[in-house]
Motif scaffolding. Structure first.
Motif, mmCIF file in Angstrom:
data_model
loop_
_atom_site.group_PDB
_atom_site.id
_atom_site.type_symbol
_atom_site.label_atom_id
_atom_site.label_comp_id
_atom_site.label_asym_id
_atom_site.label_seq_id
_atom_site.Cartn_x
_atom_site.Cartn_y
_atom_site.Cartn_z
ATOM 1 N N VAL A 10 -14.446 13.126 12.965
ATOM 2 C CA VAL A 10 -13.130 13.176 13.629
ATOM 3 C C VAL A 10 -12.085 13.783 12.691
ATOM 4 N N PHE A 11 -11.261 14.649 13.263
ATOM 5 C CA PHE A 11 -10.148 15.258 12.539
ATOM 6 C C PHE A 11 -8.899 15.033 13.385
ATOM 7 N N ILE A 12 -7.904 14.358 12.843
ATOM 8 C CA ILE A 12 -6.658 14.224 13.604
ATOM 9 C C ILE A 12 -5.482 14.720 12.758
ATOM 10 N N ALA A 13 -4.489 15.253 13.455
ATOM 11 C CA ALA A 13 -3.223 15.612 12.803
ATOM 12 C C ALA A 13 -2.161 14.715 13.406
ATOM 13 N N THR A 14 -1.338 14.139 12.584
ATOM 14 C CA THR A 14 -0.375 13.176 13.128
ATOM 15 C C THR A 14 0.972 13.212 12.411
ATOM 16 N N HIS A 15 1.990 12.800 13.179
ATOM 17 C CA HIS A 15 3.334 12.594 12.615
ATOM 18 C C HIS A 15 3.688 11.110 12.622
ATOM 19 N N SER A 16 2.760 10.280 13.078
ATOM 20 C CA SER A 16 3.102 8.891 13.346
ATOM 21 C C SER A 16 2.725 7.964 12.197
ATOM 22 N N LEU A 17 3.744 7.373 11.579
ATOM 23 C CA LEU A 17 3.482 6.390 10.525
ATOM 24 C C LEU A 17 2.805 5.158 11.122
ATOM 25 N N PHE A 18 3.192 4.834 12.357
ATOM 26 C CA PHE A 18 2.596 3.677 13.039
ATOM 27 C C PHE A 18 1.085 3.887 13.189
ATOM 28 N N SER A 56 0.863 -1.181 0.000
ATOM 29 C CA SER A 56 0.000 0.000 0.000
ATOM 30 C C SER A 56 0.894 1.223 0.000
ATOM 31 N N ARG A 57 0.257 2.389 -0.142
ATOM 32 C CA ARG A 57 1.011 3.639 -0.131
ATOM 33 C C ARG A 57 1.824 3.767 1.155
ATOM 34 N N LEU A 58 1.240 3.321 2.269
ATOM 35 C CA LEU A 58 1.915 3.437 3.557
ATOM 36 C C LEU A 58 2.894 2.294 3.814
ATOM 37 N N ILE A 94 -2.150 10.416 -2.256
ATOM 38 C CA ILE A 94 -1.348 11.421 -1.554
ATOM 39 C C ILE A 94 0.123 11.237 -1.941
ATOM 40 N N GLN A 95 0.656 12.242 -2.594
ATOM 41 C CA GLN A 95 2.036 12.138 -3.096
ATOM 42 C C GLN A 95 3.069 12.419 -2.007
ATOM 43 N N THR A 96 2.774 13.430 -1.194
ATOM 44 C CA THR A 96 3.782 13.888 -0.242
ATOM 45 C C THR A 96 3.535 13.283 1.130
ATOM 46 N N LEU A 97 4.362 12.315 1.476
ATOM 47 C CA LEU A 97 4.293 11.713 2.809
ATOM 48 C C LEU A 97 5.702 11.719 3.374
ATOM 49 N N VAL A 98 6.088 12.853 3.923
ATOM 50 C CA VAL A 98 7.469 12.998 4.381
ATOM 51 C C VAL A 98 7.780 11.994 5.482
ATOM 52 N N LEU A 99 6.791 11.708 6.338
ATOM 53 C CA LEU A 99 7.051 10.765 7.432
ATOM 54 C C LEU A 99 7.386 9.382 6.891
ATOM 55 N N LEU A 100 6.748 8.999 5.791
ATOM 56 C CA LEU A 100 7.058 7.704 5.173
ATOM 57 C C LEU A 100 8.410 7.764 4.465
ATOM 58 N N ASP A 101 8.636 8.844 3.733
ATOM 59 C CA ASP A 101 9.910 8.992 3.012
ATOM 60 C C ASP A 101 11.088 8.926 3.980
ATOM 61 N N GLU A 102 10.934 9.597 5.116
ATOM 62 C CA GLU A 102 12.030 9.609 6.091
ATOM 63 C C GLU A 102 12.238 8.229 6.699
ATOM 64 N N GLU A 103 11.141 7.526 6.943
ATOM 65 C CA GLU A 103 11.240 6.161 7.498
ATOM 66 C C GLU A 103 11.966 5.242 6.505
ATOM 67 N N LEU A 104 11.603 5.373 5.240
ATOM 68 C CA LEU A 104 12.233 4.532 4.221
ATOM 69 C C LEU A 104 13.702 4.900 4.044
ATOM 70 N N ALA A 105 13.973 6.214 4.103
ATOM 71 C CA ALA A 105 15.362 6.656 3.954
ATOM 72 C C ALA A 105 16.201 6.141 5.116
ATOM 73 N N GLN A 106 15.593 6.152 6.318
ATOM 74 C CA GLN A 106 16.315 5.630 7.474
ATOM 75 C C GLN A 106 16.574 4.127 7.296
#
Lengths: 169, 347
Positions: free
Chosen positions: B274-282, A125-127, B324-336
């Motif tokens: 419900v509206f949430i803002a998150t930094h957590s990929l988990f 998936s995307r995630l 959604i193209q821009t997922l910096v939290l995922l990109d950073e996780e993958l880069a790590q």
């Protein structure tokens, strides 16, 4: 050049190395699997290259049922342990002369390396671009195999940066 | 249900039409791009509606200004206008499914105590709105409300609003069964039942075999679960209204994030928008898996990403995470992950 087919993957080894399918060994099947306590496990491939003995486990989740990620490192660690025990026994006890010789070569190596070759499930998936996260698996393996190989390798066929004496098609 | 927010020249937020679904809306983005500001501006406006006794333009002009100032805490209202736009006013318009509850207003960089209302809601009986900040608030109950009301404190007003809700009595009657079901996983994680001391108004946890435990003695992460539990047991987050939750994952280990993800989805499924803002990929992955189950197959969900671009911040939004193209939290996780894999590949 030795070519070994494992499911849909073809392992092509360099001319200078020896390689075989350990879980096809008659020693493993007939003498060791249930002849040393019981239910001993086996790594898929063995490779002897110079002074390095490689033990390779192949997980092709594109076509096979997936092992739970939390269990995968445990499964591989047990296979490594059982395979080393099998090689120690085969060195003196194998009825097949080639297998006995191969075991001697493997145990004469100055370094043991463990490799998990993993092809990701088609589902993603995307995630989760990779369902099995290689860094997490490598970290678990590193902890579980530190007495044998503190630098286990997790790779797939696209990963050409890893220095191993074979290629995978 | 909030369908759309049209926002122009507000703080760090990109000028755009933000479209929402009736279930779970998830906002992601790097620090400083305006995730919390988006939650807060929506909360402030909907909270004004929920608390308003009258909906005249005159009363709303002051109410919107006071609430925005109280919740976002600028030195004065006009500081919320995007600073790069010269004297262009900030414009905010919320479209609700019940059209008569929609509103539109604007204010300029010079505004301090009032906004200009262009369209006021004509209906009353607005749904309650709740804002949960990144930290727990149960240990502030009940003393924070009179302190905030009687002194000039520069705490965000949403804290006061939410603390006042935490002290409400639990619902009774037919709703009790639903409350018990939704509370079960939270109380299991906390290790006891939440109860309120009638004399002091303070919240405790009744732990089997150990008795009452004071909230400050409970781990910070568990206090966040207790806060959500109280809002459910009082009926505030049972079957209606709006929940705005900034970084639900803060102070929680992955095991508790799993619990909180299940509760967030359950609250949304029960009828709360419900509206949430998150930094957590988990957390995102937990939500994705929950939404893929049969139980929540019909729960609407929407993803919004605030993305830094050369010419400012842009918003990407879709019902499908794949868009959604821009997922910096995922990109950073993958880069790590890549960095770790490369670390020892050539020993």
């Amino acid at each position: 050049m030795i070519q070994i087919q494992e499911g849909q993957l073809t392992f092509v080894f360099s001319d200078s190395v020896m390689a075989c399918k350990y879980d096809d060994w008659s020693f493993y099947r007939n003498q060791f699997q249930n002849g040393c306590y019981r239910d001993n496990k086996a790594m898929d491939l063995l490779c002897h290259s110079g002074s390095v003995a490689w033990m390779i486990e192949i997980k092709d989740y594109r076509c096979h049922h997936r092992t739970k990620a939390v269990d995968l490192a445990d499964e591989i660690a047990i296979k490594v342990r059982d395979t080393l025990a099998g090689l120690a026994a085969a060195k003196t006890q194998a009825n097949d002369r080639d297998e006995k010789l191969f075991a001697k070569k493997m145990l004469g190596a100055t370094r043991l390396r463990v490799v998990c070759h993993i092809e990701q499930p088609a589902k993603s998936s995307r995630l989760r671009p990779q369902v099995i996260e290689p860094d997490k698996l490598k970290d678990r393996l590193r902890r579980e195999l530190k007495a044998i190989d503190p630098h286990p390798i997790v790779m797939d066929k696209k990963n050409t940066a890893v220095a191993v004496p074979w290629q995978v098609r | 249900m909030l369908k759309e927010a049209r926002i122009r020249n507000f703080a760090a937020l990109p000028n755009d039409h933000y479209r929402f679904c009736g279930g779970l809306n998830v906002i992601v983005g790097e620090n400083g791009l305006g995730k919390s500001q988006l939650l807060k501006v929506l909360y402030a406006v909907l909270k004004v509606h929920a608390d308003a006794k009258e909906f005249t333009k005159g009363s709303l002009e002051k109410a919107y200004a006071a609430k925005l100032t109280g919740v976002l805490r600028p030195d004065k209202l006009g500081r919320l206008v995007k600073r790069k736009q010269g004297n262009a006013p900030c414009e905010i318009a919320l479209t609700l499914a019940e059209g008569e509850k929609s509103c539109a207003f604007s204010f300029s960089p010079g505004s301090s105590v009032s906004v200009q209302v262009d369209a006021a809601p004509t209906a009353n009986k607005h749904r309650p709105a709740v804002f949960i900040p990144t930290r727990e608030l149960v240990t502030l109950c009940p003393w924070f409300v009179p302190l905030y009301d009687n002194y000039h404190l520069r705490f965000e007003e949403a804290w006061r609003d939410t603390v006042s809700l935490l002290g409400n009595p639990p619902v009774k009657g037919e709703k009790e069964q639903r409350v018990a079901k939704m509370l079960e996983p939270l109380e299991k994680a906390i290790g006891g039942r939440m109860e309120i001391d009638n004399a002091s108004g303070e919240i405790y946890v009744q732990i089997p075999g150990e008795g009452r435990m004071e909230m400050p003695l409970l781990a910070e992460g568990l206090r966040k679960l207790a806060m959500l539990g109280r809002l459910i047991s009082t009926g505030t987050l049972l079957d209606k209204g709006y929940l705005f939750w900034d970084e639900p994952e803060s102070n929680l280990n992955p095991k508790l994030i799993k619990t909180i993800a299940a509760s967030i989805v359950a609250v949304a499924d029960a009828g709360v928008q419900v509206f949430i803002a998150t930094h957590s990929l988990f957390l995102l992955r937990e939500l994705e898996m929950l939404l893929a189950t049969k139980t929540y197959a019909r729960l609407p969900h929407r993803w919004l990403a605030l993305a830094a671009q050369d010419n400012g911040v842009a918003v990407e939004q879709s019902d499908r995470m794949e868009d959604i193209q821009t997922l910096v939290l995922l990109d950073e996780e993958l880069a790590q992950s890549d960095r770790f894999m490369e670390l020892e590949e050539s020993p």
